[in-house]
Design a protein around this motif. Structure first.
Motif, mmCIF file in Angstrom:
data_model
loop_
_atom_site.group_PDB
_atom_site.id
_atom_site.type_symbol
_atom_site.label_atom_id
_atom_site.label_comp_id
_atom_site.label_asym_id
_atom_site.label_seq_id
_atom_site.Cartn_x
_atom_site.Cartn_y
_atom_site.Cartn_z
ATOM 1 N N ALA A 135 73.611 21.180 1.667
ATOM 2 C CA ALA A 135 73.741 21.549 0.254
ATOM 3 C C ALA A 135 75.027 22.325 -0.004
ATOM 4 C CB ALA A 135 72.532 22.364 -0.190
ATOM 5 N N VAL A 136 75.375 23.242 0.902
ATOM 6 C CA VAL A 136 76.542 24.095 0.689
ATOM 7 C C VAL A 136 77.843 23.290 0.659
ATOM 8 C CG1 VAL A 136 76.932 24.606 3.157
ATOM 9 C CG2 VAL A 136 77.581 26.303 1.408
ATOM 10 N N ASP A 137 77.828 22.109 1.241
ATOM 11 C CA ASP A 137 79.033 21.267 1.282
ATOM 12 C C ASP A 137 78.955 20.073 0.328
ATOM 13 O OD1 ASP A 137 80.105 22.850 3.317
ATOM 14 O OD2 ASP A 137 79.092 21.690 4.878
ATOM 15 N N THR A 138 77.966 20.053 -0.563
ATOM 16 C CA THR A 138 77.745 18.886 -1.418
ATOM 17 C C THR A 138 78.236 19.147 -2.842
ATOM 18 O OG1 THR A 138 75.815 18.238 -0.103
ATOM 19 C CG2 THR A 138 76.018 17.265 -2.296
ATOM 20 N N ALA A 139 79.118 18.283 -3.312
ATOM 21 C CA ALA A 139 79.651 18.408 -4.671
ATOM 22 C C ALA A 139 78.564 18.108 -5.703
ATOM 23 C CB ALA A 139 80.815 17.428 -4.852
ATOM 24 N N MET A 140 78.639 18.779 -6.848
ATOM 25 C CA MET A 140 77.644 18.552 -7.903
ATOM 26 C C MET A 140 77.623 17.098 -8.351
ATOM 27 S SD MET A 140 75.434 20.728 -8.707
ATOM 28 C CE MET A 140 74.863 19.712 -10.069
ATOM 29 N N GLN A 141 78.775 16.421 -8.283
ATOM 30 C CA GLN A 141 78.794 15.021 -8.705
ATOM 31 C C GLN A 141 77.896 14.165 -7.824
ATOM 32 O OE1 GLN A 141 80.245 14.023 -11.580
ATOM 33 N NE2 GLN A 141 79.058 12.150 -11.181
ATOM 34 N N VAL A 142 77.757 14.531 -6.556
ATOM 35 C CA VAL A 142 76.854 13.793 -5.662
ATOM 36 C C VAL A 142 75.417 13.954 -6.134
ATOM 37 C CG1 VAL A 142 75.962 13.637 -3.296
ATOM 38 C CG2 VAL A 142 78.425 13.930 -3.705
ATOM 39 N N TYR A 143 75.045 15.177 -6.535
ATOM 40 C CA TYR A 143 73.701 15.391 -7.090
ATOM 41 C C TYR A 143 73.503 14.531 -8.337
ATOM 42 C CZ TYR A 143 72.767 19.300 -3.960
ATOM 43 O OH TYR A 143 72.540 20.073 -2.852
ATOM 44 N N ARG A 144 74.490 14.534 -9.209
ATOM 45 C CA ARG A 144 74.372 13.762 -10.448
ATOM 46 C C ARG A 144 74.240 12.261 -10.147
ATOM 47 N NH1 ARG A 144 78.585 17.583 -11.904
ATOM 48 N NH2 ARG A 144 77.708 19.154 -13.310
ATOM 49 N N ASP A 145 75.038 11.773 -9.214
ATOM 50 C CA ASP A 145 75.018 10.341 -8.904
ATOM 51 C C ASP A 145 73.693 9.921 -8.285
ATOM 52 O OD1 ASP A 145 77.568 10.024 -9.875
ATOM 53 O OD2 ASP A 145 78.541 10.100 -7.914
ATOM 54 N N ILE A 146 73.206 10.692 -7.323
ATOM 55 C CA ILE A 146 71.958 10.314 -6.655
ATOM 56 C C ILE A 146 70.779 10.417 -7.605
ATOM 57 C CG2 ILE A 146 70.331 11.013 -4.842
ATOM 58 C CD1 ILE A 146 72.733 11.581 -3.052
ATOM 59 N N ILE A 147 70.720 11.471 -8.392
ATOM 60 C CA ILE A 147 69.613 11.610 -9.348
ATOM 61 C C ILE A 147 69.694 10.528 -10.416
ATOM 62 C CG2 ILE A 147 68.682 13.112 -11.165
ATOM 63 C CD1 ILE A 147 69.316 15.480 -9.258
ATOM 64 N N ASP A 148 70.899 10.165 -10.812
ATOM 65 C CA ASP A 148 71.070 9.094 -11.800
ATOM 66 C C ASP A 148 70.552 7.767 -11.258
ATOM 67 O OD1 ASP A 148 71.802 7.810 -14.117
ATOM 68 O OD2 ASP A 148 73.931 7.745 -13.656
ATOM 69 N N ILE A 149 70.918 7.440 -10.029
ATOM 70 C CA ILE A 149 70.523 6.150 -9.442
ATOM 71 C C ILE A 149 69.054 6.137 -9.051
ATOM 72 C CG2 ILE A 149 70.882 4.601 -7.470
ATOM 73 C CD1 ILE A 149 73.823 5.622 -7.457
ATOM 74 N N ASP A 150 68.603 7.182 -8.336
ATOM 75 C CA ASP A 150 67.282 7.174 -7.720
ATOM 76 C C ASP A 150 66.162 7.600 -8.664
ATOM 77 O OD1 ASP A 150 68.877 6.632 -5.565
ATOM 78 O OD2 ASP A 150 68.001 8.126 -4.244
ATOM 79 N N LEU A 151 66.509 8.302 -9.728
ATOM 80 C CA LEU A 151 65.469 8.806 -10.641
ATOM 81 C C LEU A 151 65.674 8.332 -12.073
ATOM 82 C CD1 LEU A 151 63.021 10.571 -11.280
ATOM 83 C CD2 LEU A 151 64.566 12.546 -11.434
#
Length: 271
Positions: free
Chosen positions: A94-110
């Motif tokens: 988590a500490v090395d993960t960009a917010m855009q990665v969260y947005r992309d994965i949540i957008d695709i998977d949810l």
């Protein structure tokens, strides 16, 4: 229920669990609709099936394309079973993960899975029958390191599906949640790293996981038996998921609230 003559629409159908599900349902006499981004690979899957097929390529994040595909899928025989399978995983702290990665994965998977379901719901409710199958993950039941975005999305998908099941409990539409553990696919190789790039290599656990065909058979058997929560895992992953399994009695209790008029009462109070 049997699947002979039923129409099954699968997203993320170009490879892995999606392609295996297409083969399993086709082998049981179903008509199969295949969706995903890679039209060439979808056509390869379609060519490997003996059943009637329809290929509808689109990116799940493109809502206009998704709605156009929904309009085509619901023509003629319509859709009896919808499998929300498209998704992408993650391998990064988590500490090395960009917010855009969260947005992309949540957008695709949810978010995209919810949007596709919402677009299809009027068709299913008008028919008064159907099945919605959501491919979540053991990581949608248990928080797994290096997958904070993926877990957030997959936990969310289960929450949406469980609430939707209760709302539809008097409609003739069944809702199934599938929680696979390690299945021998490219899921880890295609996972996003902290900066959003493709990981490009697999995990030992994934490579030694359940064969996609075996996973697909387990899933389709369980859908036929109308199991609401379906765990497809082995060893420690299975044990962890079973510890977090939602009891059928709780599903029944929530459905009974709807049967006793909970939704109607709340809607009246909101007016």
């Amino acid at each position: 229920m049997g699947f002979e003559g039923k129409s099954v629409w699968i997203t993320g159908a170009s490879s892995g669990i999606g392609a295996a599900l297409a083969r399993e349902w086709a082998g049981r006499g179903a008509r199969v609709i295949l969706s995903g981004r890679d039209e060439a690979r979808l056509n390869e899957v379609a060519a490997s099936l003996t059943a009637e097929t329809l290929v509808l390529p689109f990116d799940v994040r493109d809502e206009d394309a998704m709605r156009e595909a929904t309009a085509r899928a619901t023509q003629g025989a319509g859709v009896d079973i919808f499998v929300a399978n498209a998704g992408v995983s993650q391998r990064s702290p988590a500490v090395d993960t960009a917010m855009q990665v969260y947005r992309d994965i949540i957008d695709i998977d949810l978010t995209a899975q919810i949007a596709a379901t919402q677009a299809l719901l009027p068709h299913l409710t008008q028919r008064g029958s159907g099945k919605l199958v959501f491919i979540s993950s053991v990581a949608g039941k248990v928080g797994v390191p290096l997958r904070t975005a993926y877990c957030a999305a997959k936990f969310g998908l289960i929450g949406y599906a469980d609430a939707l099941r209760a709302e539809l409990s008097l409609s003739g539409i069944d809702v199934h949640v599938v929680c696979p553990g390690s299945v021998a696919t490219d899921v880890s190789r295609n996972a996003l790293t902290g900066d959003g790039s493709r990981r490009g290599r697999s995990d030992k656990a994934i490579d030694e996981g359940i064969a996609p065909g075996d996973a697909a058979k387990t899933i389709v058997d369980a859908v036929e038996l109308n199991q609401r929560e379906i765990i497809v895992a082995q060893g420690m992953e299975e044990a962890m998921a079973e510890l977090r399994r939602t009891p059928d009695q709780l599903f029944d209790q929530i459905s009974q609230m709807v049967a006793k008029g909970y939704m109607a009462k709340m809607q009246v109070e909101d007016q």
